[in-house]
Design a protein around this motif. Structure first.
Motif, PDB file in Angstrom:
ATOM      1  N   GLU A 134     -18.048   3.948  16.207  1.00 32.29           N
ATOM      2  CA  GLU A 134     -17.111   4.497  15.228  1.00 32.29           C
ATOM      3  C   GLU A 134     -17.257   3.772  13.889  1.00 32.29           C
TER       4      GLU A 134
ATOM      5  N   SER B 222      -8.381   6.339   7.190  1.00 32.77           N
ATOM      6  CA  SER B 222      -8.948   6.476   8.538  1.00 32.77           C
ATOM      7  C   SER B 222      -9.120   7.937   8.913  1.00 32.77           C
ATOM      8  N   LYS B 223      -8.116   8.750   8.578  1.00 29.63           N
ATOM      9  CA  LYS B 223      -8.184  10.176   8.893  1.00 29.63           C
ATOM     10  C   LYS B 223      -9.330  10.838   8.143  1.00 29.63           C
ATOM     11  N   ARG B 224      -9.503  10.430   6.883  1.00 27.84           N
ATOM     12  CA  ARG B 224     -10.556  11.022   6.070  1.00 27.84           C
ATOM     13  C   ARG B 224     -11.943  10.637   6.585  1.00 27.84           C
TER      14      ARG B 224
ATOM     15  N   ASN C 289     -12.592   9.754   9.659  1.00 29.67           N
ATOM     16  CA  ASN C 289     -12.693   9.993  11.104  1.00 29.67           C
ATOM     17  C   ASN C 289     -13.087   8.705  11.815  1.00 29.67           C
ATOM     18  N   CYS C 290     -12.481   7.616  11.359  1.00 28.38           N
ATOM     19  CA  CYS C 290     -12.765   6.282  11.884  1.00 28.38           C
ATOM     20  C   CYS C 290     -11.573   5.394  11.578  1.00 28.38           C
TER      21      CYS C 290
END
Length: 285
Positions: A190, A238-240, A242-243
């Protein structure tokens, strides 16, 4: 570029330990700190007769959580074994070199790919002249249970309490002002994905509109106007990406002091002279 070299291969290895990546290259152009001391690379500038790179490696080597050390540098830096004190600083760690690339994220990815069996990485810089094993251990103790990317910060209040009047660059949030500490823990695949994201950001640095689109306009507006709390801001990032990207707050004021400018170098020297720096676990301030 030198191939991997092993020091004391029989030394015990932490099965959950980290591979440290030390960035010892330079940005395009002349580095003013290096030039003022007759060097091309800031990593070779000495403080009390010890190159900054040697100081960083020594601190990393004193951490039981570090298994391997990869030095990222350009070929004209020369063999790293020739840098004063560096071979001894590696202690019982395995070490290797990795070729510096055109961007920081490319350099980090290349270094990670040179260690295919490693799954945990600690990234830092050769100008982190006040780095200690305690800083490394405190950071990695917090980071090791969280996948993705963990980033070390120090609160403004902590820095000002230890060093009144010190000028630092702060990130402002709705509920905090923090300064970066040049320590990044990358855990698992990730984290690698997030490094690849920043690689795309750097590739578009001359096309601001495309770089902005990577984060989203609403996020950038929120950051610029300090609308987000620290937790909310990192949750959105983090959402942007994807990690999971997580801030880790350190209680070490010196962790936020690196050497970007000549004035920073004088600050570091003053901290050492004033006894506000402990280089080894068995020394006292």
């Amino acid at each position: 570029m030198p191939s991997a070299a092993t020091v004391n291969p029989a030394a015990p290895r932490n099965t959950r330990g980290y591979t440290a990546i030390v960035l010892a290259g330079k940005r395009p152009g002349i580095d003013p700190v290096a030039a003022a001391h007759g060097q091309t690379y800031k990593a070779l500038v000495e403080i009390d007769g010890i190159p900054m790179l040697t100081r960083v490696v020594k601190a990393l080597s004193q951490s039981a959580q570090i298994n391997d050390i990869v030095i990222v540098h350009a070929e004209d830096l020369g063999p790293i074994e020739n840098i004063p004190g560096l071979s001894d600083a590696f202690s019982d760690k395995t070490y290797s070199s990795s070729a510096a690339q055109s961007t920081i994220s490319d350099s980090v990815l290349t270094a990670m790919e040179s260690q295919p069996s490693a799954h945990r990485f600690l990234v830092t810089t050769s100008d982190h002249a006040l780095l200690t094993a305690e800083m490394v251990d405190d950071f990695l103790n917090e980071a090791e249970t969280h996948s993705g990317i963990n980033i070390a910060f120090v609160d403004k209040a902590v820095i000002e309490a230890a060093h009144p009047g010190m000028r630092r660059t702060y990130l402002r949030f709705k509920d905090a002002e923090i300064s970066g500490a040049n320590l990044f823990a990358i855990n698992g695949s990730e984290g690698r994905n997030a490094v690849s994201f920043f690689q795309r950001i750097e590739q578009n640095r001359k096309r601001p509109w495309k770089m902005i689109s990577q984060f989203g306009v609403l996020n950038l507006i929120g950051f610029a106007l300090h609308l987000f709390t620290l937790v909310t801001a990192f949750r959105r990032v983090s959402k942007r990406l994807n990690c999971s990207v997580r801030p880790v707050m350190l209680s070490h004021a010196n962790a936020a002091v690196d050497v970007d400018k000549l004035s920073d170098l004088e600050t570091v020297k003053s901290i050492i002279e004033d006894g506000k720096y402990t280089a080894r676990r068995d020394e006292k301030s």
